[in-house]
Design a protein around this motif. Structure first.
Motif, PDB file in Angstrom:
ATOM      1  N   ARG A 357      29.517  23.160  -3.621  1.00 48.92           N
ATOM      2  CA  ARG A 357      28.696  23.188  -2.293  1.00 48.92           C
ATOM      3  C   ARG A 357      27.377  22.143  -2.360  1.00 48.92           C
ATOM      4  N   PRO A 358      27.545  21.060  -2.373  1.00 49.31           N
ATOM      5  CA  PRO A 358      26.542  19.949  -2.532  1.00 49.31           C
ATOM      6  C   PRO A 358      25.672  19.832  -1.145  1.00 49.31           C
ATOM      7  N   GLY A 359      24.397  19.594  -1.432  1.00 45.57           N
ATOM      8  CA  GLY A 359      23.629  19.165   0.023  1.00 45.57           C
ATOM      9  C   GLY A 359      23.587  17.718   0.117  1.00 45.57           C
ATOM     10  N   ALA A 360      22.823  17.231   1.061  1.00 48.58           N
ATOM     11  CA  ALA A 360      22.786  15.849   1.506  1.00 48.58           C
ATOM     12  C   ALA A 360      22.262  14.977   0.218  1.00 48.58           C
ATOM     13  N   LEU A 361      21.372  15.416  -0.552  1.00 43.96           N
ATOM     14  CA  LEU A 361      20.919  14.586  -1.581  1.00 43.96           C
ATOM     15  C   LEU A 361      21.895  14.416  -2.739  1.00 43.96           C
ATOM     16  N   ARG A 362      22.639  15.582  -3.047  1.00 42.37           N
ATOM     17  CA  ARG A 362      23.616  15.355  -4.000  1.00 42.37           C
ATOM     18  C   ARG A 362      24.666  14.674  -3.686  1.00 42.37           C
TER      19      ARG A 362
END
Length: 483
Positions: A357-362
């Motif tokens: 479940r990565p965010g925008a940064l990752r």
């Protein structure tokens, strides 16, 4: 002349990179001349002189690797639209890049020759005393053919490698050798076109044009406006029909009312998205990062073979002897294995950043790593190999109190400097390659701090993977040498 003009008119960063190539060429040329001087001073020890010459292959390979990276990052020799019209096609630009590289390396070779002659006392009148006096062939005449051959080795190898790397390639994809297919009834062979199921037996697809020829006199007496309107309606219905659709092989009527034969479309049906643009269902999705993990198993296998060769060479060598050619072969195989495994490991770093479940940064950091794995993966692997070699050499020096000498330090500086400079050059090239993406993100409202945080996250991910790998390889490589 064109290469000289481009060299003179280049920017400061390009000139600095070419100066690095010249410096590396000077260091490698000096080591080659020292190997020649050792052979002249000790004619009774040809094995030791040959081993010194063999160890010069490491700085030579590092110099050629740096020259290729600098030539690829040179913006003045990149193909541009319209240059072929004035005779600067891809082949000519490749020749200009190779010539520029040869000039830079030749400048370094000349500097190496002047430094070697100065230490011998041929220019200053007094030779230098010290640890290098035994490899300068003091009081002996240098053979001119050997000197020219050794000094021309670096420019020739660098220019040949640049010409091989930047050679013109056909942009069209190579035809894939697929399985044998069957065309229409009675046609057998390697059909380049694919027909849809039931195209041959579709109603009206193979009707003869006999009725059209029979009704030709009647159609000749028809009025011109009627035929024009019928032709317009027929062409409109044909253009409204999608290519490769279900009705591609249906019969159409000409202005006289006869049925016309229409062959089925040879392309598979294309899916159309909401904005009306057709996408090929069988092709890759645009923007998807290419996978570079295919060479990862081969890199691990070659790395294991290199460590095994080095272990065997370290066990059979004596304690006081210099590193043998088997150790050099083991290090070469280990470096090749890490260079092959580097793109795959970088690609896996990008995938790990996007896991769970990565965010925008990752997501941004991971996709950039996956896309640039072919650019920075191999230089990272080579830097990992050089760092592990330096760690093993330092551990061996602490254990045995071995003095490597000034020539070994020169070789280590040349190899380490070339590999680090190659990695930095590849990083700059990758940054320039994604300039359009960065500008698009900034126009969409992405803050610059997010881009800097993504860059820091990428660097941390690479360090967390390649750092332990370097330590493991260094420990495994230093075990047979410490015994």
């Amino acid at each position: 002349m064109l290469a000289l003009r481009l060299t003179r008119a280049a920017r400061l960063a390009v000139q600095l990179r070419r100066l690095l190539v010249a410096s590396a060429s000077a260091g490698t040329g000096f080591l080659l001349l020292c190997a020649l001087g050792h052979a002249l001073t000790h004619p009774d020890a040809p094995g030791s002189s040959s081993l010194r010459l063999a160890w010069c292959a490491a700085p030579l390979a590092a110099t050629v690797y740096l020259a290729v990276a600098v030539a690829r990052a040179d913006p003045g020799t990149r193909p541009r639209p319209g240059l072929s019209a004035i005779g600067l096609g891809p082949g000519r630009l490749m020749a200009v890049s190779a010539t520029t590289t040869a000039l830079s390396a030749a400048l370094g070779s000349v500097a190496a020759l002047l430094g070697f002659l100065y230490l011998r006392g041929d220019l200053s009148g007094a030779p230098v005393d010290g640890a290098v006096s035994g490899v300068l062939a003091l009081g002996q005449r240098l053979p001119a053919p050997a000197v020219v051959t050794l000094l021309a080795l670096v420019p020739a190898a660098a220019s040949a490698a640049v010409a091989l790397t930047l050679r013109p390639r056909d942009p069209r994809p190579a035809p894939s050798a697929g399985s044998r297919r069957y065309g229409r009834f009675g046609a057998y062979g390697w059909g380049a076109a694919r027909e849809t199921f039931g195209a041959y037996g579709r109603y009206g697809a193979r009707l003869a044009s006999a009725s059209a020829s029979a009704s030709a006199p009647a159609s000749a007496s028809a009025s011109a406006p009627a035929s024009a309107s019928a032709s317009a309606s027929a062409s409109a219905s044909a253009s409204a029909q999608p290519a490769g659709g279900r009705a591609a092989g249906a019969a159409q009527a000409d202005p006289s009312g006869a049925l016309l034969t229409q062959a089925s479309d040879t392309r598979p049906p294309a899916t159309t998205d909401g904005d009306g643009s057709a996408q090929d269902a069988t092709g890759p999705v645009p923007g998807t990062p290419r996978s570079h993990t295919t060479l990862l198993p081969w890199g691990i296998a070659v790395l294991t073979a290199g460590l095994a060769v080095e272990t065997y060479a370290g066990d059979t060598a004596t304690r006081d002897a210099a590193p043998s050619a088997g150790v050099l072969l083991g290090w070469a195989l280990a470096t090749l294995g890490l260079a092959l495994a580097g793109p795959g490991l970088t690609h896996l770093c990008g995938r790990l950043l996007q896991a769970v479940r990565p965010g925008a940064l990752r997501l941004l950091a991971g996709r950039v790593l996956m896309e640039e794995s072919h650019r920075i993966g191999r230089p990272l692997g080579v830097v990992c190999a050089v760092a592990s070699a330096a760690y093993a050499a330092a551990a061996l020096h602490d254990a045995d109190a071995t003095d490597f000498g000034p020539l070994s330090l020169i070789g280590a500086v040349v190899v380490a400097g070339c590999t680090v400079a190659t990695l930095l050059t590849a990083a700059v090239e990758a940054k320039h390659a994604r300039t359009d993406t960065t500008d698009a993100l900034l126009r969409l409202g992405a803050p610059p701090t997010t881009l800097r945080a993504a860059a820091a996250l990428r660097a941390g991910a690479l360090l967390s993977v390649f750092g332990p790998l370097t330590l493991v390889v260094a420990q495994l490589a230093s075990l047979p040498l410490a015994r």
